[in-house]
Write a protein that holds these residues in place. Structure first.
Motif, PDB file in Angstrom:
ATOM      1  N   ARG A  90     -64.884   8.277  27.105  1.00  0.00           N
ATOM      2  CA  ARG A  90     -65.942   8.393  28.105  1.00  0.00           C
ATOM      3  C   ARG A  90     -65.535   9.446  29.147  1.00  0.00           C
ATOM      4  O   ARG A  90     -64.371   9.819  29.247  1.00  0.00           O
ATOM      5  N   GLU A  91     -66.507   9.889  29.912  1.00  0.00           N
ATOM      6  CA  GLU A  91     -66.258  10.799  31.036  1.00  0.00           C
ATOM      7  C   GLU A  91     -66.463  10.024  32.327  1.00  0.00           C
ATOM      8  O   GLU A  91     -67.490   9.376  32.483  1.00  0.00           O
ATOM      9  N   PRO A  92     -65.500  10.031  33.217  1.00  0.00           N
ATOM     10  CA  PRO A  92     -64.163  10.585  33.048  1.00  0.00           C
ATOM     11  C   PRO A  92     -63.348   9.732  32.073  1.00  0.00           C
ATOM     12  O   PRO A  92     -63.702   8.577  31.800  1.00  0.00           O
ATOM     13  N   TYR A  93     -62.247  10.292  31.596  1.00  0.00           N
ATOM     14  CA  TYR A  93     -61.447   9.620  30.572  1.00  0.00           C
ATOM     15  C   TYR A  93     -60.966   8.246  31.033  1.00  0.00           C
ATOM     16  O   TYR A  93     -60.799   7.340  30.224  1.00  0.00           O
ATOM     17  N   THR A  94     -60.786   8.069  32.325  1.00  0.00           N
ATOM     18  CA  THR A  94     -60.332   6.772  32.848  1.00  0.00           C
ATOM     19  C   THR A  94     -61.349   5.659  32.615  1.00  0.00           C
ATOM     20  O   THR A  94     -61.020   4.492  32.758  1.00  0.00           O
ATOM     21  N   GLN A  95     -62.554   6.016  32.226  1.00  0.00           N
ATOM     22  CA  GLN A  95     -63.596   5.026  31.916  1.00  0.00           C
ATOM     23  C   GLN A  95     -63.661   4.712  30.414  1.00  0.00           C
ATOM     24  O   GLN A  95     -64.530   3.958  29.970  1.00  0.00           O
ATOM     25  N   SER A  96     -62.768   5.266  29.636  1.00  0.00           N
ATOM     26  CA  SER A  96     -62.742   5.042  28.185  1.00  0.00           C
ATOM     27  C   SER A  96     -62.487   3.572  27.880  1.00  0.00           C
ATOM     28  O   SER A  96     -61.892   2.845  28.681  1.00  0.00           O
ATOM     29  N   THR A  97     -62.950   3.146  26.706  1.00  0.00           N
ATOM     30  CA  THR A  97     -62.832   1.741  26.320  1.00  0.00           C
ATOM     31  C   THR A  97     -62.161   1.618  24.948  1.00  0.00           C
ATOM     32  O   THR A  97     -62.041   2.594  24.211  1.00  0.00           O
ATOM     33  N   VAL A  98     -61.727   0.392  24.643  1.00  0.00           N
ATOM     34  CA  VAL A  98     -61.136   0.085  23.344  1.00  0.00           C
ATOM     35  C   VAL A  98     -61.832  -1.136  22.760  1.00  0.00           C
ATOM     36  O   VAL A  98     -62.338  -1.990  23.480  1.00  0.00           O
ATOM     37  N   ASN A  99     -61.816  -1.206  21.440  1.00  0.00           N
ATOM     38  CA  ASN A  99     -62.408  -2.325  20.729  1.00  0.00           C
ATOM     39  C   ASN A  99     -61.307  -3.344  20.419  1.00  0.00           C
ATOM     40  O   ASN A  99     -60.615  -3.235  19.412  1.00  0.00           O
ATOM     41  N   LEU A 100     -61.158  -4.328  21.301  1.00  0.00           N
ATOM     42  CA  LEU A 100     -60.142  -5.357  21.099  1.00  0.00           C
ATOM     43  C   LEU A 100     -60.649  -6.482  20.201  1.00  0.00           C
ATOM     44  O   LEU A 100     -59.862  -7.303  19.737  1.00  0.00           O
ATOM     45  N   LEU A 101     -61.951  -6.521  19.938  1.00  0.00           N
ATOM     46  CA  LEU A 101     -62.516  -7.565  19.086  1.00  0.00           C
ATOM     47  C   LEU A 101     -62.246  -7.311  17.607  1.00  0.00           C
ATOM     48  O   LEU A 101     -62.179  -8.247  16.813  1.00  0.00           O
ATOM     49  N   ALA A 102     -62.059  -6.053  17.239  1.00  0.00           N
ATOM     50  CA  ALA A 102     -61.874  -5.713  15.823  1.00  0.00           C
ATOM     51  C   ALA A 102     -60.702  -4.749  15.649  1.00  0.00           C
ATOM     52  O   ALA A 102     -60.887  -3.554  15.423  1.00  0.00           O
ATOM     53  N   PRO A 103     -59.473  -5.248  15.759  1.00  0.00           N
ATOM     54  CA  PRO A 103     -58.297  -4.376  15.624  1.00  0.00           C
ATOM     55  C   PRO A 103     -58.101  -3.870  14.205  1.00  0.00           C
ATOM     56  O   PRO A 103     -58.563  -4.487  13.235  1.00  0.00           O
ATOM     57  N   LEU A 104     -57.411  -2.760  14.095  1.00  0.00           N
ATOM     58  CA  LEU A 104     -57.001  -2.202  12.809  1.00  0.00           C
ATOM     59  C   LEU A 104     -55.569  -2.666  12.568  1.00  0.00           C
ATOM     60  O   LEU A 104     -54.670  -2.321  13.335  1.00  0.00           O
ATOM     61  N   VAL A 105     -55.384  -3.456  11.526  1.00  0.00           N
ATOM     62  CA  VAL A 105     -54.074  -4.020  11.220  1.00  0.00           C
ATOM     63  C   VAL A 105     -53.534  -3.311   9.988  1.00  0.00           C
ATOM     64  O   VAL A 105     -54.218  -3.238   8.959  1.00  0.00           O
ATOM     65  N   ILE A 106     -52.306  -2.809  10.087  1.00  0.00           N
ATOM     66  CA  ILE A 106     -51.716  -2.005   9.016  1.00  0.00           C
ATOM     67  C   ILE A 106     -50.377  -2.597   8.594  1.00  0.00           C
ATOM     68  O   ILE A 106     -49.541  -2.932   9.440  1.00  0.00           O
ATOM     69  N   ASN A 107     -50.193  -2.696   7.285  1.00  0.00           N
ATOM     70  CA  ASN A 107     -48.896  -3.051   6.728  1.00  0.00           C
ATOM     71  C   ASN A 107     -48.149  -1.736   6.547  1.00  0.00           C
ATOM     72  O   ASN A 107     -48.500  -0.930   5.681  1.00  0.00           O
ATOM     73  N   ILE A 108     -47.124  -1.508   7.370  1.00  0.00           N
ATOM     74  CA  ILE A 108     -46.414  -0.229   7.324  1.00  0.00           C
ATOM     75  C   ILE A 108     -45.557  -0.082   6.079  1.00  0.00           C
ATOM     76  O   ILE A 108     -45.160   1.021   5.727  1.00  0.00           O
ATOM     77  N   THR A 109     -45.304  -1.188   5.387  1.00  0.00           N
ATOM     78  CA  THR A 109     -44.479  -1.144   4.184  1.00  0.00           C
ATOM     79  C   THR A 109     -45.257  -0.625   2.983  1.00  0.00           C
ATOM     80  O   THR A 109     -44.778   0.223   2.238  1.00  0.00           O
ATOM     81  N   ASN A 110     -46.498  -1.124   2.810  1.00  0.00           N
ATOM     82  CA  ASN A 110     -47.246  -0.751   1.613  1.00  0.00           C
ATOM     83  C   ASN A 110     -48.467   0.135   1.888  1.00  0.00           C
ATOM     84  O   ASN A 110     -49.181   0.521   0.967  1.00  0.00           O
ATOM     85  N   GLY A 111     -48.746   0.443   3.166  1.00  0.00           N
ATOM     86  CA  GLY A 111     -49.867   1.329   3.492  1.00  0.00           C
ATOM     87  C   GLY A 111     -51.241   0.707   3.387  1.00  0.00           C
ATOM     88  O   GLY A 111     -52.235   1.421   3.391  1.00  0.00           O
ATOM     89  N   GLN A 112     -51.311  -0.603   3.334  1.00  0.00           N
ATOM     90  CA  GLN A 112     -52.605  -1.284   3.309  1.00  0.00           C
ATOM     91  C   GLN A 112     -53.058  -1.549   4.742  1.00  0.00           C
ATOM     92  O   GLN A 112     -52.253  -1.936   5.597  1.00  0.00           O
ATOM     93  N   GLY A 113     -54.351  -1.354   4.994  1.00  0.00           N
ATOM     94  CA  GLY A 113     -54.913  -1.616   6.313  1.00  0.00           C
ATOM     95  C   GLY A 113     -56.232  -2.337   6.218  1.00  0.00           C
ATOM     96  O   GLY A 113     -56.905  -2.272   5.186  1.00  0.00           O
ATOM     97  N   ARG A 114     -56.586  -3.039   7.268  1.00  0.00           N
ATOM     98  CA  ARG A 114     -57.871  -3.733   7.355  1.00  0.00           C
ATOM     99  C   ARG A 114     -58.321  -3.728   8.802  1.00  0.00           C
ATOM    100  O   ARG A 114     -57.502  -3.870   9.714  1.00  0.00           O
ATOM    101  N   GLN A 115     -59.620  -3.597   8.993  1.00  0.00           N
ATOM    102  CA  GLN A 115     -60.161  -3.890  10.309  1.00  0.00           C
ATOM    103  C   GLN A 115     -60.521  -5.367  10.280  1.00  0.00           C
ATOM    104  O   GLN A 115     -61.275  -5.810   9.410  1.00  0.00           O
ATOM    105  N   ILE A 116     -59.966  -6.110  11.197  1.00  0.00           N
ATOM    106  CA  ILE A 116     -60.171  -7.553  11.236  1.00  0.00           C
ATOM    107  C   ILE A 116     -61.023  -7.884  12.453  1.00  0.00           C
ATOM    108  O   ILE A 116     -60.666  -7.524  13.581  1.00  0.00           O
ATOM    109  N   VAL A 117     -62.137  -8.571  12.227  1.00  0.00           N
ATOM    110  CA  VAL A 117     -62.994  -9.004  13.321  1.00  0.00           C
ATOM    111  C   VAL A 117     -62.521 -10.389  13.768  1.00  0.00           C
ATOM    112  O   VAL A 117     -62.494 -11.326  12.972  1.00  0.00           O
ATOM    113  N   LEU A 118     -62.133 -10.465  15.033  1.00  0.00           N
ATOM    114  CA  LEU A 118     -61.633 -11.717  15.577  1.00  0.00           C
ATOM    115  C   LEU A 118     -62.788 -12.678  15.850  1.00  0.00           C
ATOM    116  O   LEU A 118     -63.923 -12.244  16.068  1.00  0.00           O
TER     117      LEU A 118
END
Length: 140
Positions: A90-118
């Protein structure tokens, strides 16, 4: 932890909401010690996201990964997990937001990822202030 997936391909297998036709994304850190990264689709160069490690800006952020997602991701230990959230700039950048309801979870060992909706009871939203802590401390 995040440095371990720099320049690695992560397979989300269509789990990113609104982008179900895109499976593979390249993770590129913005800077070496930065909580920010780019998540770029390998199937369409026009599809990409700015993502962030949420715990830097929201240290209280927590959620459970259910058994179904642990199995899908092939998770055996918490040490294999990297978590990102998408940033809406967003403008200004200090007004930017994040989606904490649906994080991106990654297994760093095998490269699998999922967006998980809480679940709704998680008390997190899709447009949480990225810099909330800064505003609280400054009284704004």
């Amino acid at each position: 932890m995040v440095q371990l997936i720099h320049e690695k391909v992560i397979r989300f297998n269509g789990s990113i909401l609104g982008f179900e036709n895109y499976d593979e994304f390249l993770v590129t850190l913005v800077e070496d010690d930065s909580p920010y990264a780019y998540l770029q689709s390998l199937q369409d160069e026009n599809i990409g996201f700015l993502v962030v490690t949420p715990f830097v800006f929201h240290p209280e952020y927590t959620f459970e990964i259910d058994d179904k997602h642990k199995t899908i991701l092939g998770l055996k230990t918490l040490e294999e997990v990297a978590v990102f959230t998408t940033v809406t700039i967003r403008e200004p950048y200090t007004q930017s937001t994040v989606n904490l309801l649906a994080p991106l979870v990654i297994n760093i060992t095998n490269g699998q990822g999922r967006q998980i909706v809480l679940p709704p009871k998680s008390n997190y939203g899709t447009n949480e202030p990225l810099f909330r802590k800064v505003f609280e401390e400054s009284g704004e």
